[in-house]
Design a protein around this motif. Structure first.
Motif, PDB file in Angstrom:
ATOM      1  N   PHE A 198       0.691  -1.476  -0.048  1.00  0.00           N
ATOM      2  CA  PHE A 198       0.239  -0.063  -0.057  1.00  0.00           C
ATOM      3  C   PHE A 198       1.316   1.535   0.035  1.00  0.00           C
ATOM      4  CE2 PHE A 198       1.440   0.166   4.229  1.00  0.00           C
ATOM      5  CZ  PHE A 198       0.950   1.355   4.877  1.00  0.00           C
ATOM      6  N   HIS A 199       2.150   1.016  -0.060  1.00  0.00           N
ATOM      7  CA  HIS A 199       2.637   2.235   0.283  1.00  0.00           C
ATOM      8  C   HIS A 199       2.956   3.028  -0.863  1.00  0.00           C
ATOM      9  CE1 HIS A 199       4.382   1.864   4.743  1.00  0.00           C
ATOM     10  NE2 HIS A 199       4.729   0.881   4.467  1.00  0.00           N
ATOM     11  N   TYR A 200       2.933   1.992  -1.925  1.00  0.00           N
ATOM     12  CA  TYR A 200       2.685   2.438  -3.563  1.00  0.00           C
ATOM     13  C   TYR A 200       1.378   4.089  -3.267  1.00  0.00           C
ATOM     14  CZ  TYR A 200       6.319  -0.691  -5.583  1.00  0.00           C
ATOM     15  OH  TYR A 200       6.923  -1.140  -5.938  1.00  0.00           O
ATOM     16  N   PHE A 201       0.718   4.127  -2.670  1.00  0.00           N
ATOM     17  CA  PHE A 201      -0.724   4.503  -2.979  1.00  0.00           C
ATOM     18  C   PHE A 201      -0.655   5.794  -1.467  1.00  0.00           C
ATOM     19  CE2 PHE A 201      -0.752   0.331  -4.880  1.00  0.00           C
ATOM     20  CZ  PHE A 201      -1.256   0.873  -6.543  1.00  0.00           C
ATOM     21  N   GLN A 202       0.433   5.488  -0.972  1.00  0.00           N
ATOM     22  CA  GLN A 202       0.202   6.732  -0.007  1.00  0.00           C
ATOM     23  C   GLN A 202       0.070   7.980   0.601  1.00  0.00           C
ATOM     24  OE1 GLN A 202       2.335   4.990   3.467  1.00  0.00           O
ATOM     25  NE2 GLN A 202       2.034   6.241   4.995  1.00  0.00           N
ATOM     26  N   HIS A 203      -0.652   9.603   0.839  1.00  0.00           N
ATOM     27  CA  HIS A 203      -0.490  10.645   0.724  1.00  0.00           C
ATOM     28  C   HIS A 203       1.518  10.551   0.361  1.00  0.00           C
ATOM     29  CE1 HIS A 203      -1.497  14.282   0.162  1.00  0.00           C
ATOM     30  NE2 HIS A 203      -1.034  14.594   1.378  1.00  0.00           N
ATOM     31  N   GLY A 204       2.211  11.248  -0.166  1.00  0.00           N
ATOM     32  CA  GLY A 204       2.963  12.268  -0.343  1.00  0.00           C
ATOM     33  C   GLY A 204       4.875  11.323  -1.318  1.00  0.00           C
ATOM     34  N   ALA A 205       3.515   9.242  -1.515  1.00  0.00           N
ATOM     35  CA  ALA A 205       4.028   8.396  -2.301  1.00  0.00           C
ATOM     36  C   ALA A 205       5.269   9.047  -3.533  1.00  0.00           C
ATOM     37  CB  ALA A 205       4.018   7.187  -2.406  1.00  0.00           C
ATOM     38  N   HIS A 206       3.712   9.069  -4.173  1.00  0.00           N
ATOM     39  CA  HIS A 206       3.580   9.600  -5.739  1.00  0.00           C
ATOM     40  C   HIS A 206       5.026   9.094  -6.664  1.00  0.00           C
ATOM     41  CE1 HIS A 206       1.739  13.272  -4.587  1.00  0.00           C
ATOM     42  NE2 HIS A 206       2.816  13.439  -3.376  1.00  0.00           N
ATOM     43  N   GLY A 207       4.037   9.019  -8.731  1.00  0.00           N
ATOM     44  CA  GLY A 207       4.946   8.219  -9.257  1.00  0.00           C
ATOM     45  C   GLY A 207       5.316   6.798  -9.551  1.00  0.00           C
ATOM     46  N   TYR A 208       5.253   5.693  -8.355  1.00  0.00           N
ATOM     47  CA  TYR A 208       6.278   5.058  -8.625  1.00  0.00           C
ATOM     48  C   TYR A 208       5.113   3.562  -8.896  1.00  0.00           C
ATOM     49  CZ  TYR A 208       8.984   5.065  -4.640  1.00  0.00           C
ATOM     50  OH  TYR A 208       9.992   5.992  -4.084  1.00  0.00           O
ATOM     51  N   TYR A 209       3.296   4.163  -9.372  1.00  0.00           N
ATOM     52  CA  TYR A 209       2.555   3.055  -9.916  1.00  0.00           C
ATOM     53  C   TYR A 209       1.826   4.392 -11.688  1.00  0.00           C
ATOM     54  CZ  TYR A 209      -1.186   5.303  -8.371  1.00  0.00           C
ATOM     55  OH  TYR A 209      -2.106   7.091  -7.988  1.00  0.00           O
ATOM     56  N   GLU A 210       1.960   5.287 -11.351  1.00  0.00           N
ATOM     57  CA  GLU A 210       1.216   6.217 -13.017  1.00  0.00           C
ATOM     58  C   GLU A 210       2.144   5.771 -14.067  1.00  0.00           C
ATOM     59  OE1 GLU A 210       1.067   9.134  -9.051  1.00  0.00           O
ATOM     60  OE2 GLU A 210       2.295   7.145 -10.007  1.00  0.00           O
ATOM     61  N   ASP A 211       3.170   4.836 -13.903  1.00  0.00           N
ATOM     62  CA  ASP A 211       3.655   4.957 -15.514  1.00  0.00           C
ATOM     63  C   ASP A 211       3.938   3.684 -15.758  1.00  0.00           C
ATOM     64  OD1 ASP A 211       4.772   7.493 -16.266  1.00  0.00           O
ATOM     65  OD2 ASP A 211       6.620   7.252 -14.658  1.00  0.00           O
ATOM     66  N   TYR A 212       2.803   3.109 -15.002  1.00  0.00           N
ATOM     67  CA  TYR A 212       2.789   1.071 -15.581  1.00  0.00           C
ATOM     68  C   TYR A 212       1.403   1.376 -16.904  1.00  0.00           C
ATOM     69  CZ  TYR A 212       5.541  -0.705 -12.547  1.00  0.00           C
ATOM     70  OH  TYR A 212       6.677  -1.499 -12.051  1.00  0.00           O
ATOM     71  N   THR A 213       1.925   0.332 -17.748  1.00  0.00           N
ATOM     72  CA  THR A 213       0.263   0.570 -18.752  1.00  0.00           C
ATOM     73  C   THR A 213      -1.016   0.226 -18.047  1.00  0.00           C
ATOM     74  OG1 THR A 213       1.683  -0.097 -20.747  1.00  0.00           O
ATOM     75  CG2 THR A 213      -0.733  -0.394 -20.771  1.00  0.00           C
ATOM     76  N   GLY A 214      -0.590  -0.685 -16.962  1.00  0.00           N
ATOM     77  CA  GLY A 214      -1.755  -0.776 -16.432  1.00  0.00           C
ATOM     78  C   GLY A 214      -1.229  -1.774 -14.765  1.00  0.00           C
ATOM     79  N   PHE A 215      -2.186  -1.546 -13.846  1.00  0.00           N
ATOM     80  CA  PHE A 215      -1.794  -1.625 -12.050  1.00  0.00           C
ATOM     81  C   PHE A 215      -2.780  -1.999 -11.822  1.00  0.00           C
ATOM     82  CE2 PHE A 215      -3.347   2.829 -11.850  1.00  0.00           C
ATOM     83  CZ  PHE A 215      -3.671   2.648 -10.916  1.00  0.00           C
ATOM     84  N   GLU A 216      -2.698  -3.427 -10.918  1.00  0.00           N
ATOM     85  CA  GLU A 216      -3.704  -4.448 -10.221  1.00  0.00           C
ATOM     86  C   GLU A 216      -2.939  -3.668  -8.527  1.00  0.00           C
ATOM     87  OE1 GLU A 216      -6.914  -7.937  -9.728  1.00  0.00           O
ATOM     88  OE2 GLU A 216      -5.089  -7.275 -11.207  1.00  0.00           O
ATOM     89  N   PHE A 217      -3.671  -2.946  -7.596  1.00  0.00           N
ATOM     90  CA  PHE A 217      -4.219  -2.602  -6.139  1.00  0.00           C
ATOM     91  C   PHE A 217      -4.857  -3.447  -5.129  1.00  0.00           C
ATOM     92  CE2 PHE A 217      -4.276   0.603  -2.224  1.00  0.00           C
ATOM     93  CZ  PHE A 217      -3.431  -0.337  -1.727  1.00  0.00           C
ATOM     94  N   ILE A 218      -3.922  -4.603  -4.678  1.00  0.00           N
ATOM     95  CA  ILE A 218      -5.024  -5.445  -3.545  1.00  0.00           C
ATOM     96  C   ILE A 218      -4.894  -4.829  -2.372  1.00  0.00           C
ATOM     97  CG2 ILE A 218      -5.028  -8.018  -2.434  1.00  0.00           C
ATOM     98  CD1 ILE A 218      -3.428  -9.230  -5.585  1.00  0.00           C
ATOM     99  N   ARG A 219      -6.279  -4.703  -2.037  1.00  0.00           N
ATOM    100  CA  ARG A 219      -6.003  -3.890  -0.303  1.00  0.00           C
ATOM    101  C   ARG A 219      -6.175  -4.997   0.363  1.00  0.00           C
ATOM    102  NH1 ARG A 219      -8.510   1.073  -1.607  1.00  0.00           N
ATOM    103  NH2 ARG A 219      -7.575   1.421   0.471  1.00  0.00           N
ATOM    104  N   GLY A 220      -5.985  -3.824   1.404  1.00  0.00           N
ATOM    105  CA  GLY A 220      -6.217  -4.448   2.421  1.00  0.00           C
ATOM    106  C   GLY A 220      -4.820  -4.515   4.206  1.00  0.00           C
ATOM    107  N   HIS A 221      -3.819  -4.566   3.290  1.00  0.00           N
ATOM    108  CA  HIS A 221      -2.434  -4.856   4.390  1.00  0.00           C
ATOM    109  C   HIS A 221      -1.794  -3.813   4.886  1.00  0.00           C
ATOM    110  CE1 HIS A 221       0.382  -8.131   5.222  1.00  0.00           C
ATOM    111  NE2 HIS A 221       0.802  -8.630   3.783  1.00  0.00           N
ATOM    112  N   GLU A 222      -1.396  -4.377   6.263  1.00  0.00           N
ATOM    113  CA  GLU A 222      -0.829  -3.142   7.551  1.00  0.00           C
ATOM    114  C   GLU A 222      -1.678  -2.409   7.679  1.00  0.00           C
ATOM    115  OE1 GLU A 222       3.874  -2.305   8.069  1.00  0.00           O
ATOM    116  OE2 GLU A 222       2.563  -0.975   6.727  1.00  0.00           O
ATOM    117  N   TYR A 223      -1.082  -0.777   7.168  1.00  0.00           N
ATOM    118  CA  TYR A 223      -2.382   0.497   7.682  1.00  0.00           C
ATOM    119  C   TYR A 223      -2.957   1.013   5.750  1.00  0.00           C
ATOM    120  CZ  TYR A 223       1.946   0.647  11.766  1.00  0.00           C
ATOM    121  OH  TYR A 223       2.378   0.206  12.427  1.00  0.00           O
ATOM    122  N   ASP A 224      -2.969   0.668   5.146  1.00  0.00           N
ATOM    123  CA  ASP A 224      -3.677   0.879   4.053  1.00  0.00           C
ATOM    124  C   ASP A 224      -5.252   1.272   4.653  1.00  0.00           C
ATOM    125  OD1 ASP A 224      -4.756   0.947   1.978  1.00  0.00           O
ATOM    126  OD2 ASP A 224      -5.694  -1.123   0.932  1.00  0.00           O
TER     127      ASP A 224
END
Length: 522
Positions: free
Chosen positions: A103-129
Motif C-alpha cells: 500500500f505504500h505505493y499509494f500512500q499520501h506523498g508517495a507519488h510516481g511509482y505506479y502511474e507510468d505502468y500500462t496497467g496496475f492492480e492494487f490488492i487492498r487491505g494490508h498493514e495500514y492501508d
C-alpha cells in the motif's frame, strides 16, 4: 530481448530458503519452500547480493529508478528527474504491469511509482492501508494479537494504525480462507495475468508481494504449520514492536518470540505455495523460452538475532542486508548454478532494461550496473569482484555500511554534528510522510548531481544505529557474532577507505563526510 517478470517478496530472509540452505551460517529452520527451490534449480542463484537503500520504499526507488537514494533523502516519491523503469520501457513499446498489495505505493506523498505502468492492480487491505471503515470495533481477539493495549491507548497512533489492519483482515476474511490472504491474492492474480497476456510481443510485469512483511497473521494451514501453540491465542503477538528483545516496546517472552518466528515461517511457506501458481502459469503457457524471471527481496527481518526484533533501529547486520536473488535467463550461461560475484539491489534497474533489449543510457543508468554480463557468461561469475569491488547500504540519516563480499564494515554517524543531515527532493519540501511541519529552512539549488534541475534541501535529524564501528569477517563469521574492529585494524582502515571511495564514486553530498567523521577525498 526477452519479456521480464520481476518478483519481490518483502522481508524474505535468504536463510529461510532451501536455495541457500547449504551455506554455513544457515540454521535449519525446517521451513518448506518447494516452489522457490524448484525455481532456484532452474535459475542462477546469486550468493553475494546486498540491499542498498533500506527499508521498503527506498529499496523500490532503487529498482524503479536506479538511484541509491539513502545518501540523499529519506522515504519519498519518484522524482521528476527519475527515469522510471516503467516509463522507459513503455517509451520503447513494452507493455508494463504492476501487481501489488504494497500500500505504500499509494500512500499520501508517495507519488510516481505506479502511474507510468500500462496497467496496475492494487490488492487492498494490508498493514495500514486505509481501506475499510467497518466494523467500527474490530474483532477483540485479533486486536489483542496486533495491539499492546497496555502501552497503546485507543486514541494513540499505534492503536489506530494497527486497528486498521484488524478491520481490513476481518472484512477480507483472511483467517477463513487462505485464498483471501494477501500473498495468495497477489500470486494468483499474477498467474491469471500471465495467462491473459500471452499475445503481447514484449512485456514487463512487476509483482510486489508485501508478504512476508509483518503483521505475521496467517490463515490455516500455515498458522499451525511450525508451532504447537494455538495461533489464535490472544496472548501471542502476530505483530511485534521493533526494538531490543529484552527491553522497551519489543519485550517478548521466549514463548512469544518462538511464536513470532513460527508465523514468519508460515508466511514464507504460504508465499511459496502461491508463487508456485506463477511457475505453473509459466509452464502451461510455454513462457520460459522468452521470459526472464527475477525473484528477490528488499531486506530481511530480525527475529531475535543479535538481541533485536524488526529492522530499522539495530545495526544493519547481514540478516537484513544480504538478500536473496534468483534469476532465470532463457539464454543464461549459469542457469542452475551459483554466481559468487558481489552485486547490489540497485543493479536490477539496469538489468531489467538490458533484458528488455532497451538500448541507450537511461540517465546513464545512474548508480545501476547491469547483471547481464554475469548472466550471459561475459563476466567471470566465480570472481567475487567481477561486477563490483564494493557495495554501500544503509538507512538514510544513519550509519553507512560497506562490504567487499569478504568483510562488512558498519560505520556510525554523529547525530550531533552541526551540519546534521540534509534531505533533498524536488517533489516535497515538507518531508514524508505527510502531514509534517513545513520545512521553513528549505533552500533550492543544484544539490543532486543526477538531477536535471534544482531540488529542495532542508536540515533533518540523524539517528545512530550504532555507537562505534563494527567489522566482521563474513567468510569466517557469516552470522557476524565477533566484532573485529579492534583486532584487525588493517582491514578496518581498508574498508574505511572503501567506504570513502564508494561515497566519492557516487558523488555523495559533502555533509555525509561531516556527519560520518570521514575525510573527503583530496
Amino acid at each position: 530481448m526477452t519479456n521480464v517478470l520481476l518478483v519481490s517478496i518483502d522481508s524474505l530472509r535468504r536463510d529461510f530458503l532451501g536455495a541457500y540452505a547449504d551455506e554455513p551460517h544457515c540454521v535449519d529452520y525446517g521451513v518448506e519452500t518447494p516452489n522457490l527451490d524448484r525455481f532456484a534449480e532452474r535459475a542462477a542463484t546469486f550468493d553475494t547480493h546486498y540491499a542498498g537503500s533500506l527499508p521498503c520504499m527506498p529499496a523500490r526507488r532503487e529498482w524503479h529508478a536506479g538511484v541509491q537514494e539513502f545518501l540523499w533523502r529519506s522515504w519519498g516519491p519518484i522524482e521528476p528527474y527519475d527515469d522510471h523503469l516503467a516509463r522507459v520501457a513503455r517509451d520503447d513499446g513494452v507493455l508494463t504491469q504492476l501487481i501489488t498489495d504494497h500500500f505504500h505505493y499509494f500512500q499520501h506523498g508517495a507519488h510516481g511509482y505506479y502511474e507510468d505502468y500500462t496497467g496496475f492492480e492494487f490488492i487492498r487491505g494490508h498493514e495500514y492501508d486505509a481501506w475499510q471503515t467497518a466494523p467500527k470495533t474490530p474483532d477483540d481477539r485479533l486486536l489483542d494479537q496486533t495491539v499492546d493495549r497496555e502501552t497503546d491507548p485507543p486514541d494513540g497512533v499505534g492503536y489506530v494504525n494497527r486497528s486498521v489492519y484488524a478491520r481490513n483482515a476481518e472484512r477480507r476474511g483472511v483467517e477463513d480462507d487462505e485464498r483471501n490472504a494477501f500473498a495468495p491474492r497477489v500470486f494468483s492474480r499474477t498467474a491469471e495475468w500471465l495467462r491473459d497476456n500471452v499475445e503481447w510481443d514484449r512485456w514487463l510485469c512487476y509483482v510486489d508481494s508485501f508478504d512476508v512483511h509483518e503483521p505475521f497473521h496467517c490463515p490455516e494451514p500455515y498458522a499451525s504449520l511450525y508451532t504447537d501453540e494455538d495461533p489464535r491465542d490472544p496472548e501471542l503477538d502476530v505483530w511485534p514492536y521493533y526494538g531490543p528483545v529484552d527491553e522497551g516496546q519489543s519485550e517478548l517472552s521466549e514463548r512469544q518470540l518462538e511464536f513470532v518466528r513460527s508465523q514468519f515461517a508460515g508466511k514464507v511457506t504460504m508465499a511459496d505455495e502461491w508463487f508456485g501458481r506463477v511457475l505453473d502459469a509459466l509452464d502451461d503457457e510455454g513462457l520460459w523460452d522468452d521470459t526472464a524471471v527475477i525473484v528477490t527481496s528488499d531486506h530481511g527481518f530480525l527475529l531475535g538475532e543479535h538481541g533485536w526484533v524488526g529492522k530499522n533501529e539495530p545495526p544493519v547486520y547481514d540478516v537484513l542486508a544480504r538478500t536473496p536473488l534468483l534469476v532465470w535467463h532463457p539464454d543464461g550461461a549459469h542457469n542452475g548454478e551459483r554466481i559468487a560475484s558481489l552485486t547490489s539491489a540497485v543493479d536490477l534497474y539496469a538489468t531489467v532494461l538490458d533484458l528488455l533489449g532497451i538500448d541507450g543510457d537511461a540517465a546513464d543508468r545512474v548508480h545501476s550496473r547491469s547483471l547481464q554480463p554475469l548472466l550471459s557468461g561475459d563476466a567471470d561469475a566465480g570472481d567475487l569482484h567481477a561486477h563490483r569491488d564494493r557495495a554501500l547500504y544503509g538507512y538514510w540519516g544513519s550509519a553507512v555500511n560497506v562490504t567487499d563480499g569478504e568483510y562488512t564494515y558498519l560505520h556510525p554517524c554523529d547525530p550531533t554534528v552541526e551540519s546534521r543531515c540534509h534531505s533533498t527532493t524536488m517533489m516535497n519540501a515538507r518531508g514524508f510522510p505527510l502531514p509534517t511541519t513545513p520545512k521553513r529552512d528549505a533552500e533550492a539549488g543544484e544539490f543532486v548531481p543526477h538531477a536535471d534541475g534544482p531540488v529542495w534541501r532542508f536540515a533533518a535529524d540523524s539517528y545512530a544505529q550504532l555507537d562505534a564501528p563494527m567489522l566482521f569477517d563474513v567468510r569466517e563469521d557469516p552470522t557476524q557474532e565477533t566484532n573485529l574492529v579492534d583486532e584487525r585494524a588493517d582491514e578496518r582502515e581498508r574498508l574505511r577507505e572503501e567506504l570513502v571511495a564508494g561515497l566519492e564514486n557516487l558523488d555523495a553530498p559533502e555533509h555525509q563526510y561531516d556527519r560520518l567523521d570521514l575525510d573527503p577525498p583530496a
